[in-house]
Design an enzyme around this catalytic site. Structure first.
Site, PDB file in Angstrom:
ATOM      1  N   SER A 181      -3.258  -7.708   3.151  1.00 60.70           N
ATOM      2  CA  SER A 181      -3.376  -7.245   3.931  1.00 60.70           C
ATOM      3  C   SER A 181      -3.816  -8.683   5.266  1.00 60.70           C
ATOM      4  CB  SER A 181      -4.309  -6.340   4.781  1.00 60.70           C
ATOM      5  OG  SER A 181      -3.770  -4.934   3.797  1.00 60.70           O
TER       6      SER A 181
ATOM      7  N   LYS B 160     -17.794  -6.150   6.871  1.00 60.77           N
ATOM      8  CA  LYS B 160     -16.656  -7.054   7.792  1.00 60.77           C
ATOM      9  C   LYS B 160     -16.484  -6.921   9.111  1.00 60.77           C
ATOM     10  CE  LYS B 160     -13.519  -7.119   3.339  1.00 60.77           C
ATOM     11  NZ  LYS B 160     -12.215  -6.354   2.425  1.00 60.77           N
TER      12      LYS B 160
ATOM     13  N   HIS C 257       0.670  -1.593   0.173  1.00 64.98           N
ATOM     14  CA  HIS C 257       0.302  -0.108  -0.510  1.00 64.98           C
ATOM     15  C   HIS C 257       0.786   1.224  -0.541  1.00 64.98           C
ATOM     16  CE1 HIS C 257      -2.963  -2.983   2.519  1.00 64.98           C
ATOM     17  NE2 HIS C 257      -3.453  -2.653   1.406  1.00 64.98           N
TER      18      HIS C 257
ATOM     19  N   ARG D 270      -2.453  -6.203  -8.645  1.00 64.77           N
ATOM     20  CA  ARG D 270      -1.140  -6.893  -7.674  1.00 64.77           C
ATOM     21  C   ARG D 270      -1.113  -7.719  -9.133  1.00 64.77           C
ATOM     22  NH1 ARG D 270      -3.271  -7.233  -1.902  1.00 64.77           N
ATOM     23  NH2 ARG D 270      -5.122  -6.418  -3.270  1.00 64.77           N
TER      24      ARG D 270
HETATM   25  P1  ADP Z   1      -6.177  -5.765   0.475  1.00 68.15           P
HETATM   26  O1  ADP Z   1      -6.079  -6.283  -1.109  1.00 68.15           O
HETATM   27  O2  ADP Z   1      -4.230  -5.522   0.962  1.00 68.15           O
HETATM   28  O3  ADP Z   1      -7.186  -6.315   1.338  1.00 68.15           O
HETATM   29  P2  ADP Z   1      -6.761  -2.914   0.155  1.00 68.15           P
HETATM   30  O4  ADP Z   1      -8.573  -3.723   0.268  1.00 68.15           O
HETATM   31  O5  ADP Z   1      -6.587  -2.194   1.713  1.00 68.15           O
HETATM   32  O6  ADP Z   1      -6.067  -4.284  -0.134  1.00 68.15           O
HETATM   33  O7  ADP Z   1      -7.059  -2.581  -0.486  1.00 68.15           O
HETATM   34  C1  ADP Z   1      -6.563  -0.824  -1.403  1.00 68.15           C
HETATM   35  C2  ADP Z   1      -6.081  -1.272  -2.667  1.00 68.15           C
HETATM   36  O8  ADP Z   1      -4.913  -1.510  -2.209  1.00 68.15           O
HETATM   37  C3  ADP Z   1      -6.650  -1.762  -3.367  1.00 68.15           C
HETATM   38  O9  ADP Z   1      -6.206  -1.611  -5.033  1.00 68.15           O
HETATM   39  C4  ADP Z   1      -5.173  -3.260  -3.833  1.00 68.15           C
HETATM   40  O10 ADP Z   1      -5.901  -3.669  -5.253  1.00 68.15           O
HETATM   41  C5  ADP Z   1      -4.122  -2.371  -3.635  1.00 68.15           C
HETATM   42  N1  ADP Z   1      -2.941  -2.969  -2.894  1.00 68.15           N
HETATM   43  C6  ADP Z   1      -3.047  -3.759  -1.723  1.00 68.15           C
HETATM   44  N2  ADP Z   1      -2.003  -4.752  -1.579  1.00 68.15           N
HETATM   45  C7  ADP Z   1      -1.454  -4.001  -2.710  1.00 68.15           C
HETATM   46  C8  ADP Z   1       0.029  -4.053  -3.353  1.00 68.15           C
HETATM   47  N3  ADP Z   1       0.703  -5.649  -2.481  1.00 68.15           N
HETATM   48  N4  ADP Z   1       0.616  -3.518  -3.865  1.00 68.15           N
HETATM   49  C9  ADP Z   1      -0.052  -3.051  -5.059  1.00 68.15           C
HETATM   50  N5  ADP Z   1      -1.688  -2.622  -4.313  1.00 68.15           N
HETATM   51  C10 ADP Z   1      -1.757  -3.066  -3.603  1.00 68.15           C
END
Ligand code: ADP
Length: 166
Positions: free
Chosen positions: A128, A41, A17, A90
Site C-alpha cells: 500500500s 499511524k 491483498h 511477500r
Molecule cells: P502493507 O504492508 O501493504 O501496508 P498491510 O499491513 O495492509 O499491508 O498487510 C496486511 C497483510 O497483507 C500482511 O500479512 C502483508 O504481508 C500482506 N500483504 C500486503 N501486500 C501483499 C502482497 N502484495 N502480496 C501478498 N501479501 C501482501
C-alpha cells in the site's frame, strides 16, 4: 465452521491483498478481514473508508466479511471465533517480523495458529505504501488496485492530501 481472520491496515486494499483474500476464501469456510485502527499511524483513509473499500471489492465473495479492530489481534480473532490468522508473505523482509509476531501470538493464544500464504509472484513487490508514493507524484497506479479503489486514491491526493501531512 473454519473461520480465519486476515488482519492489516489495507490503506488502501491492493490487488496483492485481494489475491490473499480470494485464496483464503477458498480454503476456509469464513474469512473476517480485520482493518486495524492503528492510532500510532496516520492513514490516508479512515478506518471506515478502508472497511467500505474492502466491502466493495469483496462483495462477490460470499464467505468474506469486513470488520474494524483495535487492540490485540488474538482478542479480535477470539471475538470472531477464528482459530486461524492469515498473513501474506511477500519476501524475506516480511519473514522476520511475521515469524516473531506469529510465535508471540502462539504463546499468548496456543489455540490460534498463523497461516502464511506466499504472495502471487505478480504482486510480490506490491505494498500500500508504494502505491501511495506513486500516486502522490501523479504516477499510474491502475495496475496495482481495483479501478474504483485507484479512483479513490487519486481523489484523495487531488484533495490536497500528501503523505507528510495526511
Ligand atoms: P502493507 O504492508 O501493504 O501496508 P498491510 O499491513 O495492509 O499491508 O498487510 C496486511 C497483510 O497483507 C500482511 O500479512 C502483508 O504481508 C500482506 N500483504 C500486503 N501486500 C501483499 C502482497 N502484495 N502480496 C501478498 N501479501 C501482501
Amino acid at each position: 465452521m473454519k473461520t480465519a481472520v486476515y488482519p492489516g491496515s489495507f490503506d488502501p486494499v491492493t490487488l496483492g491483498h485481494y489475491d490473499i483474500i480470494e485464496r483464503t476464501a477458498k480454503i476456509m469456510d469464513r474469512v473476517v478481514i480485520g482493518v486495524l485502527q492503528n492510532k500510532s499511524k496516520t492513514p490516508l483513509f479512515s478506518a471506515q473508508e478502508r472497511v467500505k473499500m474492502l466491502e466493495e471489492v469483496t462483495k462477490d465473495l460470499t464467505n468474506v466479511e469486513v470488520r474494524c479492530f483495535d487492540g490485540l489481534l488474538i482478542d479480535f480473532a477470539r471475538s470472531c471465533n477464528a482459530k486461524v490468522i492469515v498473513r501474506g508473505l511477500r519476501a524475506v523482509t516480511d519473514f522476520e517480523y511475521e515469524l516473531q509476531m506469529a510465535q508471540t501470538n502462539r504463546v499468548i493464544a496456543p489455540e490460534i495458529d498463523t497461516l502464511f500464504l506466499n504472495t502471487n509472484l505478480k504482486y510480490s513487490y506490491l505494498s500500500s505504501s508504494i502505491v501511495k508514493e506513486i500516486a502522490e507524484f501523479g504516477g499510474d497506479i491502475r495496475g496495482f488496485l481495483h479501478p474504483q479503489i485507484a479512483q479513490k486514491v487519486i481523489e484523495k491526493f487531488a484533495q490536497g492530501k500528501n503523505l507528510e501531512t495526511k
